[in-house]
Design a protein around this motif. Sequence first.
Motif, short mmCIF file in Angstrom:
data_model
loop_
_atom_site.label_atom_id
_atom_site.label_comp_id
_atom_site.label_asym_id
_atom_site.label_seq_id
_atom_site.Cartn_x
_atom_site.Cartn_y
_atom_site.Cartn_z
N SER A 88 0.83 -1.20 0.00
CA SER A 88 0.00 0.00 0.00
C SER A 88 0.86 1.25 0.00
O SER A 88 2.03 1.22 0.38
N LEU A 89 0.27 2.32 -0.49
CA LEU A 89 0.89 3.63 -0.49
C LEU A 89 0.11 4.47 0.52
O LEU A 89 -1.11 4.57 0.43
N ARG A 90 0.81 5.03 1.48
CA ARG A 90 0.13 5.78 2.53
C ARG A 90 0.67 7.20 2.62
O ARG A 90 1.89 7.41 2.56
N LEU A 91 -0.23 8.15 2.72
CA LEU A 91 0.13 9.56 2.80
C LEU A 91 -0.64 10.19 3.96
O LEU A 91 -1.82 9.88 4.15
N GLY A 92 0.02 11.06 4.70
CA GLY A 92 -0.70 11.71 5.80
C GLY A 92 -0.11 13.06 6.13
O GLY A 92 1.04 13.36 5.84
N VAL A 93 -0.96 13.89 6.74
CA VAL A 93 -0.53 15.23 7.10
C VAL A 93 -1.18 15.62 8.41
O VAL A 93 -2.33 15.24 8.68
N GLY A 94 -0.44 16.32 9.25
CA GLY A 94 -1.00 16.79 10.51
C GLY A 94 -0.71 18.27 10.67
O GLY A 94 0.31 18.77 10.17
N SER A 95 -1.60 18.99 11.32
CA SER A 95 -1.39 20.42 11.54
C SER A 95 -1.90 20.77 12.93
O SER A 95 -2.41 19.90 13.64
N ALA A 96 -1.81 22.03 13.29
CA ALA A 96 -2.33 22.44 14.59
C ALA A 96 -3.83 22.22 14.64
O ALA A 96 -4.41 22.00 15.70
N GLU A 97 -4.47 22.25 13.45
CA GLU A 97 -5.92 22.19 13.39
C GLU A 97 -6.41 20.76 13.10
O GLU A 97 -6.83 20.05 13.99
N TYR A 98 -6.30 20.34 11.83
CA TYR A 98 -6.77 19.03 11.43
C TYR A 98 -5.65 18.19 10.86
O TYR A 98 -4.62 18.72 10.42
N GLY A 99 -5.89 16.89 10.77
CA GLY A 99 -4.99 16.02 10.03
C GLY A 99 -5.78 15.06 9.17
O GLY A 99 -6.99 14.88 9.37
N TYR A 100 -5.08 14.44 8.22
CA TYR A 100 -5.74 13.52 7.29
C TYR A 100 -4.73 12.46 6.88
O TYR A 100 -3.54 12.76 6.70
N LEU A 101 -5.19 11.24 6.73
CA LEU A 101 -4.32 10.22 6.15
C LEU A 101 -5.14 9.34 5.22
O LEU A 101 -6.36 9.19 5.38
N VAL A 102 -4.44 8.81 4.23
CA VAL A 102 -5.10 7.96 3.24
C VAL A 102 -4.18 6.81 2.88
O VAL A 102 -2.96 6.98 2.84
N GLU A 103 -4.78 5.65 2.66
CA GLU A 103 -4.01 4.48 2.24
C GLU A 103 -4.60 3.97 0.94
O GLU A 103 -5.80 3.73 0.84
N LEU A 104 -3.73 3.82 -0.07
CA LEU A 104 -4.17 3.31 -1.36
C LEU A 104 -3.65 1.90 -1.55
O LEU A 104 -2.52 1.58 -1.16
N GLY A 105 -4.43 1.05 -2.17
CA GLY A 105 -3.99 -0.32 -2.45
C GLY A 105 -4.35 -0.71 -3.87
O GLY A 105 -4.97 0.05 -4.62
N GLN A 106 -3.93 -1.90 -4.23
CA GLN A 106 -4.17 -2.40 -5.59
C GLN A 106 -5.67 -2.58 -5.83
O GLN A 106 -6.40 -2.96 -4.91
N PRO A 107 -6.12 -2.32 -7.05
CA PRO A 107 -7.54 -2.51 -7.34
C PRO A 107 -7.94 -3.99 -7.28
O PRO A 107 -7.14 -4.85 -7.65
N GLN A 108 -9.12 -4.23 -6.77
CA GLN A 108 -9.63 -5.60 -6.71
C GLN A 108 -10.53 -5.81 -7.92
O GLN A 108 -11.74 -5.80 -7.81
N VAL A 109 -9.90 -5.92 -9.09
CA VAL A 109 -10.71 -6.11 -10.30
C VAL A 109 -10.15 -7.27 -11.10
O VAL A 109 -8.97 -7.60 -10.99
N ASP A 110 -11.00 -7.85 -11.90
CA ASP A 110 -10.60 -8.94 -12.78
C ASP A 110 -9.97 -8.31 -14.04
O ASP A 110 -10.65 -7.57 -14.77
N PRO A 111 -8.66 -8.55 -14.29
CA PRO A 111 -8.00 -7.90 -15.42
C PRO A 111 -8.70 -8.19 -16.75
O PRO A 111 -8.62 -7.39 -17.69
#
Length: 391
Positions: A88-111
């Motif tokens: 997975s690819l994970r990105l996150g940010v924090g500040s004095a106010e709010y924070g956010y994080l997201v994790e991306l993974g491989q699609p679950q699809v039939d090629p």
Amino acid sequence: MITTFAVAGYRSLVDLVVPLAPLTVVSGANGTGKTSLYRALRLLAAAGAGELVGAVAREGGLASALWAGPERTAGPGAQGTVRSRPVSLRLGVGSAEYGYLVELGQPQVDPARSFFLHDPEIKREQVFMGAAPRPSAVFIDRTRGAARVRDAGWRAVPQALGPGQSVLRDLDDAGTLADTLRLRTRMAEWRCYDHFRTDRAAPARQAQVGTRTRWLSDDGADLAAVWATAIERGQDGPLAGAVAEAFPGSRVEITVTHGVFELLLHQPGLLRPFSAAELSDGTLRYLLLCAALLPAEPPPLIVLNEPEGSLHAELLAPLGALIRRAAERTQVLVVTHAPTLRAALTGAAAGAGAAGSAAPGAEIELESTGWGTRVRGQGPLDGPPWNWPAR
Ligand SMILES: Nc1ncnc2c1ncn2[C@@H]1O[C@H](COP(=O)(O)OP(=O)(O)OP(=O)(O)O)[C@@H](O)[C@H]1O
Ligand SMILES: [Mg+2]
């Protein structure tokens, strides 16, 4: 102000948590991950605009963006180990106010059945108060299609989120709408500038129809409009100062003909001003950096990737002063491999006279290890607190 930036599994950034100051200078040898850090921040800005999935897809999809090394830290037997956990690819940010994080993974699809094999899927998202995703600070928590929000206690949101939908843009929940709107607007306002084109056909060299423009676009096409906006609002003093410092005796003029804006540079010893089309690459790029850094009203975060590119060595000190002046008004992060620029930004004395009260920048030096990029001198417990949630 952003206080923490966290990234894991992206290119050489296996697991990195970086503290951000009002002015942060990222340096490091070739191939240590500077541009990766810049691009990871740009992906988060795209997440704010609701375009994260598209931005990763345009980088060649997760297959190319994910850390290509072994799962565990290098050591005997690390080479060629089979992955045991989902990547997975994970990105996150924090500040004095709010924070956010997201994790991306491989699609679950039939090629065999899907056209969209490059679309990553959002597996996990959290929105929290403050600088780090402590469990008690999280108030929106999404796992795959299901999201829950916290007011008095946790409550499930009935809506099912699609694999490309984000809680920042798509969550249909009245209780948290004001928070997600504020957060995503802020993130979408981050301005990330990479190499500006200055070839003959570059957008920045062409006269353009102009409207009042807050911030310079990525390609610099609206240079004259941004400059004119600052002039009209009586905020062009710092711009004029930055031009005079780099090119003594020179000044910028903006002309408008039938709504088409053009930037002209008057230089001593020349009988007529030069238009953007006639300026040297370095001069034009410096003017673009002036407009990026000193618009009438600054964006909340300005990120520059190697702004020294194609600038003459003599311009690095004025560029340092320009960046420090910008950092008096907003948060700035600069990725550079020019020692002169680094010194101008981080040295207590350098540029201090020209840049007024600007504090010296905080320095982050990246280095390569067998297991991706790390911050030099940062031990396992030294970085800002950060914990990724389990998937
Ligand atoms: N998917 C990947 N997995 C692992 N490593 C990667 C991946 N993609 C790129 N890299 C490596 O990551 C390293 C850092 O690249 P990056 O472009 O961020 O370096 P840089 O510090 O900007 O270098 P330069 O000073 O040359 O611009 C490089 O060695 C690159 O080969
Ligand atoms: Mg680079």
